[in-house]
Structures are given as structure tokens and as C-alpha cells.
Design an enzyme around this catalytic site. Structure first.
Site, short mmCIF file in Angstrom:
data_model
loop_
_atom_site.label_atom_id
_atom_site.label_comp_id
_atom_site.label_asym_id
_atom_site.label_seq_id
_atom_site.Cartn_x
_atom_site.Cartn_y
_atom_site.Cartn_z
N SER A 130 -3.39 3.38 7.35
CA SER A 130 -4.29 2.36 7.89
C SER A 130 -5.76 2.73 7.82
O SER A 130 -6.42 2.97 8.84
CB SER A 130 -3.86 2.03 9.31
OG SER A 130 -2.52 1.59 9.25
N ARG B 174 -13.10 5.04 2.32
CA ARG B 174 -13.74 5.98 3.24
C ARG B 174 -12.82 6.17 4.43
O ARG B 174 -12.06 5.27 4.78
CB ARG B 174 -15.11 5.49 3.69
CG ARG B 174 -15.12 4.38 4.71
CD ARG B 174 -16.42 3.66 4.76
NE ARG B 174 -16.58 2.83 3.58
CZ ARG B 174 -16.06 1.61 3.42
NH1 ARG B 174 -15.32 1.07 4.38
NH2 ARG B 174 -16.24 0.92 2.33
N ASP C 255 -1.76 -1.33 8.44
CA ASP C 255 -1.05 -1.71 9.68
C ASP C 255 -1.20 -3.21 10.00
O ASP C 255 -0.28 -3.83 10.56
CB ASP C 255 -1.47 -0.84 10.88
CG ASP C 255 -2.98 -0.71 11.05
OD1 ASP C 255 -3.73 -1.32 10.27
OD2 ASP C 255 -3.42 0.03 11.95
C1 BGC Z 1 -9.04 0.94 9.41
C2 BGC Z 1 -8.09 -0.19 9.09
C3 BGC Z 1 -7.02 -0.29 10.15
C4 BGC Z 1 -7.66 -0.36 11.54
C5 BGC Z 1 -6.62 -0.40 12.64
C6 BGC Z 1 -9.58 0.81 10.82
O1 BGC Z 1 -10.36 1.91 11.13
O2 BGC Z 1 -10.12 0.95 8.50
O3 BGC Z 1 -7.48 0.01 7.83
O4 BGC Z 1 -6.27 -1.44 9.93
O5 BGC Z 1 -8.49 0.76 11.74
O6 BGC Z 1 -5.79 0.69 12.61
#
Ligand code: BGC
Length: 491
Positions: free
Chosen positions: A157, A172, A210
Site C-alpha cells: 500500500s 515514493r 489496500d
Molecule cells: C499510500 C497508499 C495507501 C494509503 C493507505 C498511503 O500512504 O500511499 O498507497 O493506500 O497510505 O494505506
């Protein structure tokens, strides 16, 4: 000491003995952290145009990543899948059986703690540890069995660009992760190599965010769910777009009617600071983070940052010579970055006692600070302000997706620690949606954010199942390794 002034508050009579100078501070904070209805509407409108910009060829701040998850479960997906979720604190490994019965599933799962050092360690340690846990899981649950291959949905995620569903280049790190040598690289080959080295019979079928997992898992049981959201350590959402509305995929000549789940990565909304009402404290949180200038929206709303914002305000009021809360006390603990998390604010918000005894105990046990009654009132109000702002701002994102898609009635499935555990988050978010859409008071919420099914388990397995299904139907678009994936499903 200044004269006490009576003022209205969310708690009956609670501010009656707060001295004037502290009340002025509370009012200043209310001014900084309150997002009025008109501002919510303006943020939502800007959000809508930024979502579109992210889908354009030129791109924008919000990555709007096509995930190559090109379908919505119909409840009839079947098979056995492994789902692995590399979260911030835990690694969860599940085996999920989707049986013939519509919308059902069986799940066995194990959780492994992600050692804190991994967050800032090496890529090799990260993939090695993840593969070790999966190996342990397989050995434990399939002792003495000869397993060929299992298809896996891997929930990773973070913002990853996906040219294929079984591929993902990390744009990133977010959420405080900072591991060298992973940004700018496809995360799948090193992960698969670590599995192979350990002789683990797993084929990565789908790399899943996620939010996409949450969307699919919720839609599996409720077809009115159109959005998947995570309100946890980080914050983000996914929804389904038609390929014809994704200009940046035009060159691929996909059927314009085909569905494509988009991982918005909306944490990056307003990185150019045009519309969000940032306070001086938001600016410090950003500056002191490992990736300044990134994830502007996320840093105002996500669980990782709520406690830090609270801490920064208190520290400011302590050092401000005109206010000096916690006067003469040792604030060493309060001075430590990220020493408070969102659960600290949650506990304050649910303190049932008129004298805020639980809050006082919390400050003394966690920070070694004795807090007097007026200061306790300030802390309570501050927690409310930070928690309310987060809930209201996230509703702008939900509203923006609905506006973009023309949804006037639907549900968003949501998961994450803030959504599930932060007091009043759901009600405050719902209230903000009412204000954005001006729904009449007698109308039941047409757009609702509801708790979701297990996105990183069932959702990831469903996405693996959907990928297999479309492969079998001959749709190979956005799949790098179709033959190997099909082979993994045969066994
Ligand atoms: C991430 C996402 C993720 C979200 C919740 C963010 O920091 O970049 O990809 O879906 O957090 O977990």
C-alpha cells in the site's frame, strides 16, 4: 491569572473556568482547524478537477494509477489464493478459499510483527523477512503436503506505477517508510527472487493497493459500493473508471467501456498548496517528514500525523511566553517527535469524566506532565478540532469521486484504524457530506461511508481471482506474465 469567561462548548459548562488567555488560544485554534461548509465545497470542487487532471496525459499531483484490476466481483469467484499484506506494523499472510456459494469465503491467517528497523533498513532485509514469514505460514499450514503453486494477491500500500497488474514501480515511500534502493524500482522481481531462494511455491498474480482491495471486498458483498477508502496510518481511495475516461491510457486502444480500478493516491492532493487550509503546524509536520512536499492531504488527515499535530500545538503553547501551558514542568517526552499517536487523541475524546480525569492520567503516565483543569479543557478541544478536521477533509475526497462519476447515491467501503477506532470519525464525516451536498434534513444519507469487508485479505484474493478469470477469457491487457499466472492456477 486572567478572569474566567463563560463560552459555549461541546461539553456542558466545561469552559466556564477557563481563563481568558487560554480561551483566546482555544478560539485561535478553532479558527485554524475549523473547515466551514463553504470551504468544504471549494475543496471538493478543486478535488474533482485534480482527479481529472491525474487521469490526463499531462498528469497532475494526484497520481490516479490504473491498477489493471479490470472487473468487479460478481460474488461467483472461486479458488484458493494466498493474500499477503505488508502493512506498517504487521505482515499478514492469509489463505483464502472462495467457494461456489455466492459472496462467501473461508480464511486462515497469521500475523507477523514487522520489526521497526525494517522501515528504514535495506531492501534485501525487507523482502527476505516478508518471504521468511510466507515460508513459515506455508510450512505451518501445509506441513508434509506437496504444494505446486498458489496464486497470490500482494497488498503493497504505497504509490506504485503499474504498467501491469503483476508489476509495480514504487514512486515514493509514504507513512514514514524510508528504505533505500526501492523507490523507482519494480518491487515484484526482488520479492519473487526472495521467495524463490527460499523454495516457496507462490506466484504473484496481482500487486494490490489496500484501497482497491477494500473496494473489491466490499463490492463482493454489496453492489452499491463504488469506492474503497482507507482511513488509517495513511489515507487513500480507489474507484472504478471506464477505460474511455482515462486519457493517459488512450495509446493502448483499450475498449472504452472496460472497467479499470483507479488507485487515486489522493494523499498527494494539493501538494501545490492551492486550497487546503494548512496551519503552521501542518507546515512543520511536512518539513520534518522524510519526504517534504509530498502527501500534503495525507499529512492533514491520516492517523500517522494526528498525534504529531496535537503534540506540535501543545509544544507551541508551552514555549509561547504569553501562554505557557504546563508551566515549569519537564516536557522532555512531549519534545520527542511522534511520541503521541492517534490513539492518544482518541482516548482524550472519549474521556467520560466531567473533570477529564482520564485525560489527566494519560498525560501523567505517558508524558510525565501534570495538567491543570483549564489546560485539560484545551487539550480536549484541540483533540476534537484535529479529529473533526480530518474527518471533514476526507469527506471532500469521497464527495469529489462521487461528483466526478455522477454518483448521487452509493456507498464507500472504508477500513483503517482511524475509521474503525477514532471516536465520531464516521458521524463527523457524514455530517460533512451533508454540508457538501446540501441534502435536506429529512433525506437519509444518499452517499454513505460504511465499514468494509477485509480488503487486504479477501480483497487481494478477489483481485487475483478476477485476474485469472479475465486471463482465461482471453483478456491479457496489463498482465506481464500471463502464462506463469495461468500455470499457477492449474495446480
Ligand atoms: C499510500 C497508499 C495507501 C494509503 C493507505 C498511503 O500512504 O500511499 O498507497 O493506500 O497510505 O494505506
Amino acid at each position: 491569572m486572567a478572569t474566567p469567561v463563560r463560552r459555549p462548548s461541546s461539553r456542558k459548562g466545561s469552559m466556564s473556568d477557563v481563563p481568558k488567555d487560554l480561551l483566546q488560544q482555544i478560539e485561535r485554534l478553532e479558527g485554524l482547524f475549523t473547515v466551514p461548509q463553504e470551504k468544504l465545497k471549494a475543496i471538493t470542487d478543486h478535488f474533482v478537477s485534480e482527479l481529472a487532471k491525474g487521469l490526463s496525459k499531462e498528469g497532475g499531483s494526484i497520481p490516479m494509477i490504473p491498477t489493471w484490476c479490470m472487473g468487479i466481483p460478481n460474488g461467483h469467484e472461486t479458488g484458493t489464493f494466498l493474500a499477503v499484506d505488508m502493512g506498517g506494523t504487521n505482515l499478514r499472510v492469509c489463505e483464502i478459499v472462495l467457494p461456489d456459494a455466492k459472496g462467501e469465503f473461508d480464511i486462515i491467517q497469521s500475523k507477523y510483527r514487522m520489526p521497526e528497523e525494517l522501515r528504514t533498513g535495506t531492501a534485501e532485509e525487507l523482502w527476505g523477512y516478508t518471504a521468511d514469514c510466507i515460508k513459515q505460514f506455508i510450512e505451518y499450514h501445509h506441513e508434509d503436503e506437496k504444494l505446486d503453486q498458489l496464486p497470490m494477491g500482494f497488498t503493497f500500500s504505497y504509490p506504485v506505477s503499474q504498467e501491469y497488474i503483476d508489476h509495480g514501480v514504487l514512486q515514493r515511500w509514504t507513512k514514514g517508510f524510508d528504505i533505500d534502493g526501492v523507490e523507482g524500482v519494480d518491487v515484484v522481481p526482488p520479492f519473487e527472487a526472495a521467495l524463490k531462494e527460499r523454495g516457496v511455491p507462490i506466484k504473484l498474480t496481482a500487486l494490490v493497493n489496500d484501497t482497491t482491495g477494500t473496494l473489491m471486498a466490499s463490492a463482493y458483498t454489496d453492489d452499491t459500493v463504488k469506492i474503497g477508502c482507507i482511513f488509517g496510518t495513511g489515507c487513500n481511495a480507489a474507484y472504478v473508471e471506464d477505460c474511455g475516461s482515462i486519457p493517459k491510457l488512450e495509446h493502448m486502444n483499450l475498449d472504452p467501456k472496460l472497467p479499470m480500478a483507479i488507485n487515486c493516491e489522493w494523499g498527494a492532493f494539493d501538494n501545490e498548496h492551492i486550497i487546503l487550509p494548512r496551519t503552521p503546524y501542518d507546515i512543520i509536520v511536512d518539513k520534518e517528514s522524510p519526504r517534504p512536499g509530498q502527501q500534503s492531504f495525507e499529512k492533514m488527515v491520516a492517523g500517522l500525523y494526528l498525534g504529531e499535530l496535537f503534540r506540535l500545538v501543545l509544544l507551541d503553547l508551552h514555549t509561547n511566553p504569553e501562554v505557557q501551558i504546563f508551566k515549569g514542568q519537564n516536557v522532555d517526552e512531549l519534545q520527542k517527535m511522534y511520541s503521541l499517536d492517534a490513539s492518544f487523541l482518541s482516548a482524550i475524546e472519549v474521556d467520560p469524566y466531567e473533570n477529564l480525569q482520564e485525560t489527566a492520567d494519560l498525560f501523567s503516565s505517558k508524558l510525565g506532565i501534570h495538567v491543570n483543569k483549564p489546560e485539560l479543557e484545551l487539550c480536549r478541544r484541540l483533540a476534537e478540532l484535529i479529529g473533526t478536521r480530518a474527518a471533514r477533509l476526507t469527506s471532500c475526497g469521497v464527495a469529489a469521486i462521487c461528483k466526478k462519476k455522477g454518483y448521487t447515491s452509493c456507498k464507500a467501503g472504508a477500513d483503517g484504524s482511524v475509521f474503525n477506532r477514532y471516536p465520531h470519525f464516521k458521524a463527523r464525516g457524514a455530517q460533512a457530506l451533508r454540508e457538501i451536498f446540501d441534502w435536506p434534513s429529512d433525506l437519509k444519507d444518499p452517499i454513505e461511508v460504511i465499514p468494509s469487508e477485509d480488503g487486504s485479505g479477501v480483497g487481494a484474493a478477489l483481485i487475483a481471482a478476477l485476474t485469472l478469470r479475465r486471463l482465461k477469457e482471453g483478456n491479457h491487457a496489463g498482465i506481464r506474465d500471463p502464462q506463469a499466472i495461468l500455470a499457477s492456477a492449474k495446480s
